[in-house]
Design a protein around this motif. Sequence first.
Motif, PDB file in Angstrom:
ATOM      1  N   SER A 389       0.798  -1.149  -0.078  1.00 34.70           N
ATOM      2  CA  SER A 389      -0.206   0.079   0.169  1.00 34.70           C
ATOM      3  C   SER A 389       0.997   1.330  -0.133  1.00 34.70           C
ATOM      4  CB  SER A 389      -1.001   0.016   1.330  1.00 34.70           C
ATOM      5  OG  SER A 389      -0.164  -0.055   2.553  1.00 34.70           O
ATOM      6  N   VAL A 391       1.069   5.562   1.074  1.00 36.44           N
ATOM      7  CA  VAL A 391       0.613   6.825   1.860  1.00 36.44           C
ATOM      8  C   VAL A 391       1.167   7.915   1.138  1.00 36.44           C
ATOM      9  CG1 VAL A 391       0.256   7.815   4.002  1.00 36.44           C
ATOM     10  CG2 VAL A 391      -0.002   5.401   3.717  1.00 36.44           C
ATOM     11  N   THR A 427     -13.476   4.128  -6.932  1.00 37.73           N
ATOM     12  CA  THR A 427     -12.979   4.590  -5.683  1.00 37.73           C
ATOM     13  C   THR A 427     -12.626   6.069  -5.858  1.00 37.73           C
ATOM     14  OG1 THR A 427     -10.865   4.117  -6.421  1.00 37.73           O
ATOM     15  CG2 THR A 427     -11.731   2.446  -5.267  1.00 37.73           C
ATOM     16  N   TRP A 455      -9.030  12.719   4.184  1.00 37.30           N
ATOM     17  CA  TRP A 455      -8.344  11.426   3.760  1.00 37.30           C
ATOM     18  C   TRP A 455      -9.256  11.147   2.048  1.00 37.30           C
ATOM     19  CZ3 TRP A 455      -3.897   8.900   5.159  1.00 37.30           C
ATOM     20  CH2 TRP A 455      -3.403   9.149   6.184  1.00 37.30           C
ATOM     21  N   HIS A 456      -8.295  10.659   1.313  1.00 36.37           N
ATOM     22  CA  HIS A 456      -8.904  10.031   0.127  1.00 36.37           C
ATOM     23  C   HIS A 456      -8.296   8.721  -0.037  1.00 36.37           C
ATOM     24  CE1 HIS A 456     -10.621  14.007  -1.452  1.00 36.37           C
ATOM     25  NE2 HIS A 456      -9.860  14.345  -0.877  1.00 36.37           N
ATOM     26  N   ASN A 457      -9.032   7.551  -0.321  1.00 37.43           N
ATOM     27  CA  ASN A 457      -8.783   6.437  -0.601  1.00 37.43           C
ATOM     28  C   ASN A 457      -8.845   5.774  -1.974  1.00 37.43           C
ATOM     29  OD1 ASN A 457      -8.063   6.336   2.088  1.00 37.43           O
ATOM     30  ND2 ASN A 457     -10.179   5.408   2.847  1.00 37.43           N
ATOM     31  N   THR A 459      -7.890   3.386  -5.540  1.00 34.69           N
ATOM     32  CA  THR A 459      -7.093   2.329  -5.930  1.00 34.69           C
ATOM     33  C   THR A 459      -6.359   2.269  -7.233  1.00 34.69           C
ATOM     34  OG1 THR A 459      -8.677   0.795  -4.602  1.00 34.69           O
ATOM     35  CG2 THR A 459      -7.397  -0.314  -6.323  1.00 34.69           C
ATOM     36  N   PRO A 475      -3.838  -0.383  -2.977  1.00 34.64           N
ATOM     37  CA  PRO A 475      -4.543   0.885  -2.287  1.00 34.64           C
ATOM     38  C   PRO A 475      -3.556   2.280  -2.303  1.00 34.64           C
ATOM     39  CG  PRO A 475      -4.100  -0.667  -0.698  1.00 34.64           C
ATOM     40  CD  PRO A 475      -3.576  -1.475  -2.044  1.00 34.64           C
ATOM     41  N   TYR A 477      -3.350   5.926  -0.290  1.00 38.04           N
ATOM     42  CA  TYR A 477      -4.030   6.434   0.932  1.00 38.04           C
ATOM     43  C   TYR A 477      -3.409   8.106   0.842  1.00 38.04           C
ATOM     44  CZ  TYR A 477      -4.823   2.068   2.548  1.00 38.04           C
ATOM     45  OH  TYR A 477      -5.537   0.656   2.416  1.00 38.04           O
TER      46      TYR A 477
END
Length: 796
Positions: A389, A391, A427, A455-457, A459, A475, A477
């Motif tokens: 993932s 960030v 998403t 926050w924006h999640n 994919t 993902p 983040y």
Amino acid sequence: MDRRKVCILMVLWAMVHLSSPGQGLRALRRTTGGRRGSGLTGQDANGVPLRRSKRGWMWNQFFLLEEYTGTDKQYVGKLHSDSDRGDGSVKYVLTGEGAGTLFKIDEKSGDIHATKRLDREEKAFYILHAKAVNRFTNEALEGESEFIIKIHDINDNEPRFTKDPYMARVPEMSDIGTSVIQVTATDADDATYGNSAKVVYSILEGQPYFSVDPETGLIKTALPGMDREVKENYQVVIQAKDMAGQMGGLSGTTTVSITLSDVNDNPPRFTKTLYEFRVPESIEVGSAVGVIRAMDADIGQNAEMDYRIIGSDGPGMFEITTNRSTQEGVILLRKPLDYERKRQYSLRVQVENVHINPRFYSKGPFRDEATIKIIVEDVDEPPVFERASYVVEVKEDAPKNTAIGSVSASDPDDKNSLVRYTIDRRTDMDRVFNIHAGNGSVFILRELDREENAWHNITVIATEFTNPRQISRVPVYVRVLDVNDNAPTFATNYETFVCENAKANQVIQTVGATDPDAPLGGHRFFFNLAQEAAGKANFSVHDNKNNTASILTRRNSYSTLQKSVHHVPVVISDGEFPMQSSTNTLTIRVCTCDRKGNMKACNAEALTARAGLSTGALVAILLCVIILLMIVVLFAALRRQRKKEPLIISKEDVRDNVVSYNDEGGGEEDTQAFDIGTLRNPEAIEESKQRRDIVPEAFYPPIRRPVLPPTRDNNGDVRDFINQRLQDNDSDPTAPPYDSLATYAYEGNGSVAESLSSLESVTTESDQDYNYLSEWGPRFKKLADLYGGDDSDRDS
């Protein structure tokens, strides 16, 4: 010697014994007793003379052979009394068990015979009573005596086993002499007489594996090392013979089914020394790679095995478990396979019995080993991201098309295909972000607001160019960093009032502030009075240095007559960069209070404000009332419209119906309501009137038909009139679908007496003369006034 010869010998033996003294026909002894007319026969040792006394009965036992096969009745014995002179005056009577049926006596001679064949196994002896009586007087000559007839046994029953067949189990590899089972046979013959019931056991079948004890019937093993894996079941036939096994004895047999039970005397063995399995690299962790099985000749728990890995060139990659129902070793994958990293694995596997019998350690070891070769096959795999993932962080004031980070994926296969990046729009429905298809750089398409979404999640999808079906997802983040772009405001909508009798420097309200921004060190707010209101302010603002401020009065009293509402502008600023500030207006109402400062009354505007009824709220309430009134009016209009619906809705209802209109006339003054002349005169033109029982769909003008001239037949014009009306009704589309009754008061044309009606059939009332109505009396005065007036009055 057969059974018939034995019976003949027994009969001869019984006849010899029955003819011996004391047991023959005179089976009796004398006892002392007086007898008249007896003389002296001698003297005893003391010189006392001896007298001859009368003899009494002293019975012994009679014996009779069982299973007599002769044609004549079997002779048992003879009863005789000393009182019997042979003149036929003595009568012998026999009573007791079987008397008269099994045994019969000759009343004159006392001879006893058996009438039937007797079986000792059914009854061994019979108890009877005998007495001698005078035949003529029936007086007892002797007292009643008891004697027994015993049935002598012969060997007429063969031994019988208690079970047939017997079932037994004995462990394999048992030592010689191991007890298996004991059989038992019984003989119904008399065990106390001869050897008829003495049984001896012998084995007819089952040698040399088993033996039997001749006296007890205990079966034992006779050979060592009997192996269940070689032969498991044995059938043994045992014979039981009476007469102690001598010639002529009777015998019986039984079958004993003996099963060798298993013991762990065989170790497990692999069928191969090398096993090979091929698996794709895409196989999931926990899946079965292969199955191996070692063979064990034993069964049940003696064949239970445990598998384990004792060596591997890929530690922790595989494990092996035992399937208890099939005793197979299942190889399971514990870590993901990668063809590009390692293409082959080698395992060393050992199998061992779970339950080992110490007696058979010498046949061990009870374990075996084998090698397993696992070959990994290449599979076209999807791209692999460098991280599980991502960030990334971006400030909320970042401009559009700003790159905020990047992702990276590569094809793990040898062909190393290029990768294309996209964003899964499910998403990112608002299309806030985008990604470069070639290098995986993520950038923003719209301005961000941390206060809206912190926050924006999303994919990111990586797809191979050569095989678009190979895709991977990761993902990402996105954290939106705060920027001080919001000014602080009042924490709530304050409702503040001041008493008319308030004192100077009195705190009437404490206000706080709120800011949607989130500074790292926390909020720090500053409060002060706006500059434009500082010179003429009635209130002051005091900063409490704890993110609150106090509102204080600047004079001793206030008046609702002078000014009922005061507006205090308060400037609130934060301590961040860039600094943000806002001016917030605090509304203060002037109210009447008691001495303790409790509010008693405020002006109407203040009460409205405290009740929370702003102008917008009043407008909303008014709109709701208007909408409610419109709904009521619409509902009433719909109900009126329904009243015009047809009285008869269903077209299927063809029954006769009576329709009631309930229409009332206009009274006596209503002279235009109905022209009765149109009912009397068929030549009058009817005005078109719509039906009241249905909703009219179209307008149909009335059909005018000429009135036929009268004929010679006086009723012809009436018939023609009715036919015309019938045709009119049949062709009228507005007529009801059910039967109806139409009444016509037509009298016909050309009557000699003319019309009998007091009102002639004319089309207008101007042709009538109603002056005669005034002559009919006061009861017709109203009618005379309506119709009997002059034309001038009527016109006026």
